[in-house]
Scaffold this motif. Structure first.
Motif, mmCIF file in Angstrom:
data_model
loop_
_atom_site.group_PDB
_atom_site.id
_atom_site.type_symbol
_atom_site.label_atom_id
_atom_site.label_comp_id
_atom_site.label_asym_id
_atom_site.label_seq_id
_atom_site.Cartn_x
_atom_site.Cartn_y
_atom_site.Cartn_z
ATOM 1 N N ASP A 245 0.901 -1.246 0.001
ATOM 2 C CA ASP A 245 -0.018 0.093 0.040
ATOM 3 C C ASP A 245 0.925 0.713 -0.121
ATOM 4 O OD1 ASP A 245 -2.273 -1.464 -0.046
ATOM 5 O OD2 ASP A 245 -2.604 -1.617 2.340
ATOM 6 N N ALA A 246 1.936 1.642 1.192
ATOM 7 C CA ALA A 246 2.821 2.245 0.906
ATOM 8 C C ALA A 246 3.651 2.743 -0.351
ATOM 9 C CB ALA A 246 3.455 2.040 1.728
ATOM 10 N N ALA A 247 4.188 1.366 -1.323
ATOM 11 C CA ALA A 247 4.677 1.838 -2.247
ATOM 12 C C ALA A 247 3.683 2.057 -3.298
ATOM 13 C CB ALA A 247 4.979 0.237 -2.830
ATOM 14 N N SER A 248 2.321 1.812 -3.613
ATOM 15 C CA SER A 248 1.273 2.147 -4.478
ATOM 16 C C SER A 248 1.580 3.624 -4.383
ATOM 17 C CB SER A 248 -0.409 1.450 -4.306
ATOM 18 O OG SER A 248 -0.334 -0.017 -4.070
ATOM 19 N N ILE A 249 1.340 4.559 -3.357
ATOM 20 C CA ILE A 249 0.851 5.591 -2.860
ATOM 21 C C ILE A 249 2.154 6.510 -3.326
ATOM 22 C CG2 ILE A 249 0.586 7.641 -0.564
ATOM 23 C CD1 ILE A 249 -0.966 5.144 0.633
ATOM 24 N N ALA A 250 3.162 5.916 -3.211
ATOM 25 C CA ALA A 250 4.781 6.199 -4.017
ATOM 26 C C ALA A 250 4.811 6.817 -4.849
ATOM 27 C CB ALA A 250 5.617 5.579 -2.824
ATOM 28 N N ASP A 251 4.562 5.560 -5.769
ATOM 29 C CA ASP A 251 4.151 5.084 -7.209
ATOM 30 C C ASP A 251 3.466 6.188 -7.304
ATOM 31 O OD1 ASP A 251 6.614 3.308 -6.956
ATOM 32 O OD2 ASP A 251 4.994 1.397 -7.220
ATOM 33 N N ALA A 252 2.460 6.103 -7.498
ATOM 34 C CA ALA A 252 0.854 7.448 -7.480
ATOM 35 C C ALA A 252 1.980 8.687 -7.442
ATOM 36 C CB ALA A 252 0.001 7.422 -7.311
ATOM 37 N N ARG A 253 1.996 9.534 -6.623
ATOM 38 C CA ARG A 253 3.615 10.201 -6.109
ATOM 39 C C ARG A 253 4.360 10.648 -7.780
ATOM 40 N NH1 ARG A 253 2.376 11.729 0.490
ATOM 41 N NH2 ARG A 253 0.519 11.196 -0.012
ATOM 42 N N ALA A 254 5.024 9.201 -8.023
ATOM 43 C CA ALA A 254 5.939 9.329 -8.417
ATOM 44 C C ALA A 254 5.097 9.710 -9.638
ATOM 45 C CB ALA A 254 7.438 8.408 -8.250
ATOM 46 N N VAL A 255 4.663 9.673 -10.388
ATOM 47 C CA VAL A 255 4.384 9.577 -11.844
ATOM 48 C C VAL A 255 3.706 10.681 -11.873
ATOM 49 C CG1 VAL A 255 4.752 7.188 -12.447
ATOM 50 C CG2 VAL A 255 2.665 7.549 -12.029
ATOM 51 N N GLY A 256 2.556 11.096 -10.407
ATOM 52 C CA GLY A 256 2.462 12.492 -10.934
ATOM 53 C C GLY A 256 0.292 12.602 -10.581
ATOM 54 N N LEU A 257 0.471 11.384 -10.981
ATOM 55 C CA LEU A 257 -1.538 11.139 -10.913
ATOM 56 C C LEU A 257 -2.259 12.250 -10.190
ATOM 57 C CD1 LEU A 257 -1.872 8.343 -11.447
ATOM 58 C CD2 LEU A 257 -2.490 6.973 -9.510
ATOM 59 N N ALA A 258 -3.397 12.354 -11.073
ATOM 60 C CA ALA A 258 -4.709 13.725 -11.315
ATOM 61 C C ALA A 258 -4.968 13.164 -9.468
ATOM 62 C CB ALA A 258 -5.033 13.319 -11.674
ATOM 63 N N PRO A 259 -5.243 14.085 -9.160
ATOM 64 C CA PRO A 259 -5.905 13.326 -7.437
ATOM 65 C C PRO A 259 -7.901 12.293 -7.764
ATOM 66 C CG PRO A 259 -6.600 15.838 -7.516
ATOM 67 C CD PRO A 259 -5.723 15.237 -8.206
ATOM 68 N N TYR A 260 -8.086 12.146 -6.271
ATOM 69 C CA TYR A 260 -9.367 11.603 -6.579
ATOM 70 C C TYR A 260 -10.620 11.852 -7.265
ATOM 71 C CZ TYR A 260 -13.931 9.835 -4.317
ATOM 72 O OH TYR A 260 -14.822 9.688 -3.553
ATOM 73 N N ASN A 261 -10.362 13.305 -6.585
ATOM 74 C CA ASN A 261 -11.716 13.941 -7.734
ATOM 75 C C ASN A 261 -12.072 13.805 -8.823
ATOM 76 O OD1 ASN A 261 -14.041 14.658 -6.575
ATOM 77 N ND2 ASN A 261 -13.480 16.845 -5.281
ATOM 78 N N ALA A 262 -10.393 13.943 -9.952
ATOM 79 C CA ALA A 262 -9.999 14.566 -11.161
ATOM 80 C C ALA A 262 -10.791 13.245 -11.366
ATOM 81 C CB ALA A 262 -8.733 14.782 -11.296
ATOM 82 N N TYR A 263 -10.672 11.871 -10.978
ATOM 83 C CA TYR A 263 -10.446 10.336 -11.580
ATOM 84 C C TYR A 263 -12.324 10.680 -11.149
ATOM 85 C CZ TYR A 263 -5.746 9.349 -12.433
ATOM 86 O OH TYR A 263 -4.945 9.051 -13.158
ATOM 87 N N ARG A 264 -13.280 10.863 -10.481
ATOM 88 C CA ARG A 264 -14.477 10.946 -10.391
ATOM 89 C C ARG A 264 -14.654 11.491 -11.168
ATOM 90 N NH1 ARG A 264 -17.880 9.215 -6.313
ATOM 91 N NH2 ARG A 264 -19.133 11.552 -5.952
ATOM 92 N N GLU A 265 -14.630 12.976 -11.878
ATOM 93 C CA GLU A 265 -15.235 13.182 -13.383
ATOM 94 C C GLU A 265 -14.321 12.520 -14.018
ATOM 95 O OE1 GLU A 265 -15.534 18.294 -12.605
ATOM 96 O OE2 GLU A 265 -13.258 18.162 -11.479
ATOM 97 N N HIS A 266 -13.650 12.386 -14.604
ATOM 98 C CA HIS A 266 -12.906 11.594 -15.682
ATOM 99 C C HIS A 266 -14.406 10.022 -16.096
ATOM 100 C CE1 HIS A 266 -10.623 10.828 -18.925
ATOM 101 N NE2 HIS A 266 -10.117 9.398 -18.509
#
Lengths: 537, 537
Positions: B395-416
């Motif tokens: 779980d920690a690696a998932s969060i770190a990886d997502a930050r490393a690739v600059g993933l958009a926040p939860y809300n942006a994916y809600r809209e997408h």
């Protein structure tokens, strides 16, 4: 009156073979509708919304003449496997393997005789040599057999995309060697003030910086000819004058676009400038394929357009599936008969052989003059009895390869692409000479091989460059390969990908002539640049 | 009355967050329509033609909730290039990179705390451990990050297809080492009369015949554990008991099908038998994904079908484009909370760690009993506060990886994906504990990261296994990746590809239970095999 009811037209040089009886009502009537009533079609073109809708509908209809990809088979095996569905180092195939009847076919040599050029003035009704050059250059980017010997005719070295590997290299490693890594540019040099690619060799050996590049038949070239070679994306790039001319032109276009982007986006790094210039130049070429090249081939009054919303209109097309260059598509594009036996270059009539590995001609004559000379010279007629002796071994190899992979006969492809099968040689061509030569070689019209049948088939009218089956295969494969390019996908073909400046370049480019004129600053005089000859019918 | 007009339902353990106000009328009303009126839906299912039409229409509608591929970007670069459109060694991405606001996010460790399991009896309302095992096994075939260290989170080692590389290997070279080259079979051996894969190692070293295979964390295993490893297609195949169970089951199914084909087609060579058995087994798995697995996930009364004409009905779908596994799809599938902290195997409750590299359990307990035990044990609830300590580093690696690739926040994916953005923590979850834990860590609800938001979001009803955004992303990606498999293309999904016997096997298989029961001749007693627990609501 009989001619009217069958939809046939007069063909000089013999009775006509193309009619509702031979080609079916649907094919024949569509042809007649598209080639008659010029005033009606010009009227349609004046209503933009109607034109764009009709453009999409006609393209969709043409591609739907064949079943969509994925094909059940590739050249890998005579049955479907996971590998045959995914291993793109094998060519695709439209029809399953077929074993010819015993004794139904002539020897390869005797079949290849059908292609031997008999006279030098057997000319295409509409095309210039520039048309031949453009066709070869653009198709060689994705119709790529093996270059190594011995060749496996089943294999492909294609990326299966219009990715301009002729300009950018077949692999990322080759691309890296072609780039200057400054300002998004490709490596180039000035010769007498004009831009050309760098030399591939030094002292007769390929330079270390170009270790990923190569040239076909390199081992047969002497040191002097090797040192004249350009460093180009394709190993076939130096092979013939026209191929080299096209690559040099688009290298200049790339560097012109990169400089323009660098000026507009001073904070972009080399990588982004290069990639964005490549996106723009690739789409410029695809646009020329549709608007300059395909509109030259089709004898229709309606002119196809690559409008920005075309692929969004066609997003629900069943044919909109990943590309896979087929063996048959490679075969239909062997238009050696287009190439005259002497070519005008630098004011002289050169034998064809002198234009092979003729890189020296480019700086000495100049790009502008070479493009104009290719546009002023008529191409040969596409068909039997019209291949220069130098290229005849390729015809023989085409026939041998097609037999090696068990290609189905001409008639099977007629049916696959929606034409009635022919039941006699005279239905292939009304020209008694053609029909007679086939009759001497094949047991029946149903035994005629695809490669021979494609080129023996009589065109639909004197204005048509290509016979009907060949036209249809070209149209299906070319449209469906060009329009499935990922750069044209609705969410990709935007200013975010190309920049507003890039969109303007793409939108404003409709002809090869425009691209030439903006890339010869060393020689700015107006040139006649055209795939259609002056005064064509 | 208020609850009825907002379309909300009671959720035990706190006020409900899912309503027309939070999720929009379209999403909420569809959910309610699909989960109410069971008698109506059963009635629809009794009219085959209506059922098949509705099946195709619902699937099409679900996939169309997101814009179709190709995506403008991959993980390669923040802009579109030819490489980003074609180089599939990078993961795809649904949304462009995003830089979080300064100070809006907690540290990775503090965000990962949200996943820590707090009690062992926080159970999924409907799922068994077998569901967790199947989900991991089938998704690991195409959601493949790098296995090597250091890992580049942008890269993918996926073939981007459901190609059963877990069974057949990731590359042709690996496939060759897994095959016996006799009768189309995969290599196997009998242990106490039951079929298992061969041993990967001998004397603590990988055997030469398996040089193309491997196992993750191999260097950390002692000699005895190495010698217990199976030779499997995936380097993760030996990692956990459930993954190994699934691979062994489908190895047996492959060899069963190959033997059946060899009997029916005595003149076929090994190659054709192997390839055809692979085609059949691959489609059996895809069918189980749709009919056993997706129907378990969706709380709908309508049950999806993989009918033979489904892809022909959907041939004009705009989403029918080549697969590309995205980073986000990989992220949404990290259902560690499904895995209980103790697993029942061989009649004992084993700590999770004992089931890692636990190949020894398979021959000793037997495949039938292991499948039944996994079906009798409830899985954990998918959500926050429910990951076993052993899996929390992931779980920690998932969060770190997502930050490393600059993933958009939860809300942006809600809209997408067609949901209204949330404007407060209570709209993510009505559970005060969840909302409070988020409030303590994030500056605002709009700052919540995708990985956290996906699992913090309250499900739509007590019967729902997954929260709404996660459900929708899973449905879109899973349907669009499964149905674009080339084996399902209208011209490929025929008896010519699978044989009539293969079509009957595929047509007759609807559950994992069937596959288990036909592959345990050593232990033929009836077993309860199910992804849905006995007596689930």
């Amino acid at each position: 009156m009989a001619a009217d009811t069958t939809g046939a037209t007069d063909v000089p040089g013999g009775p006509k073979a193309r009619s509702i009886a031979t080609d079916g009502a649907r094919n024949r009537l569509l042809y007649l509708a598209m080639t008659r009533g010029e005033r009606f079609w010009r009227g349609v073109e004046r209503v933009p919304a109607a034109r764009l809708r009709l453009n999409a509908a006609l393209i969709d209809r043409m591609i739907n003449e064949a079943p969509p990809r994925p094909e059940p088979l590739s050249m890998l095996a005579p049955y479907t496997s996971w590998a045959s569905l995914t291993d793109r180092t094998y060519s695709g195939r439209h029809l399953p393997p077929h074993a010819p009847r015993e004794g139904a076919l002539p020897s390869v040599a005797r079949a290849a005789e059908l292609f031997a050029r008999e006279r030098d003035d057997d000319l295409c009704p509409r095309s210039t040599v520039l048309f031949a050059y453009f066709a070869q250059w653009f198709t060689d980017g994705f119709l790529r057999g093996e270059s190594t010997e011995p060749r496996d005719p089943r294999r492909s070295t294609s990326n299966h995309h219009i990715d301009l590997n002729t300009l950018y290299g077949l692999t990322p490693a080759a691309t890296a060697q072609l780039r200057s890594f400054e300002g998004g540019r490709l490596k180039s040099r000035l010769l007498d003030g004009a831009e050309f690619p760098p030399a591939l060799c030094s002292g007769g050996e390929i330079k270390k910086e170009f270790s990923e590049l190569g040239a076909v038949r390199f081992e047969r070239l002497d040191r002097e000819r090797r040192d004249a070679l350009f460093a180009l994306g394709s190993d076939r790039g130096n092979g013939q004058l026209g191929f080299t001319m096209m690559t040099v032109l688009f290298l200049r276009e790339h560097n012109r676009v990169a400089a323009l982007l660098a000026d507009r986006y001073p904070r972009w790094d080399d990588e982004r400038l290069f990639q964005t210039a490549r996106n723009i130049v690739t789409l410029v070429v695809i646009k020329l394929v549709l608007e300059d090249y395909i509109n030259h081939i089709t004898p229709y009054h309606f002119r196809f357009l690559l409008d920005p919303r075309l692929t969004a209109r066609l997003r629900r097309a069943a044919w909109n599936r990943e590309n896979w260059a087929s063996f048959e598509f490679n075969l239909v594009y062997r238009w050696h008969s287009l190439i005259p036996s002497t070519l005008t270059a630098g004011g002289a009539d050169l034998p064809l052989a002198r234009t092979l590995f003729a890189c020296d001609l480019l700086p000495s004559v100049g790009l502008g003059q070479l493009f104009e000379e290719a546009s002023e010279q008529r191409a040969g007629r596409i068909g039997l009895f019209n291949t220069d002796p130098l290229l005849q071994p390729v015809d023989a190899a085409s026939i041998a390869d097609a037999r090696a992979v068990g290609l189905a006969p001409y008639n099977a492809y007629r049916e696959h692409f929606g034409f009635p099968p022919v039941s006699g040689f005279a239905q292939i061509s009304g020209d008694p000479k053609v029909a007679g030569a086939l009759r001497e070689r094949y047991a029946s019209a149903g035994d005629v091989e695809l490669y021979v049948g494609l080129f023996a088939e009589q065109p639909a009218s004197p204005r048509a460059i290509l016979p009907p089956l060949l036209t249809k295969i070209i149209a299906i494969d070319a449209f469906s390969q060009a329009l499935t390019n990922p750069l044209l996908a609705p969410r990709v073909a935007t200013a975010a990908t190309f920049t507003p400046e890039g969109m303007a370049i793409i939108g404003g480019t409709r002809t090869l002539s425009q691209v030439l004129h903006r890339n010869v600053p060393e020689d700015p005089r107006p040139r006649f640049v055209s795939q259609t000859r002056r005064g064509a019918p």
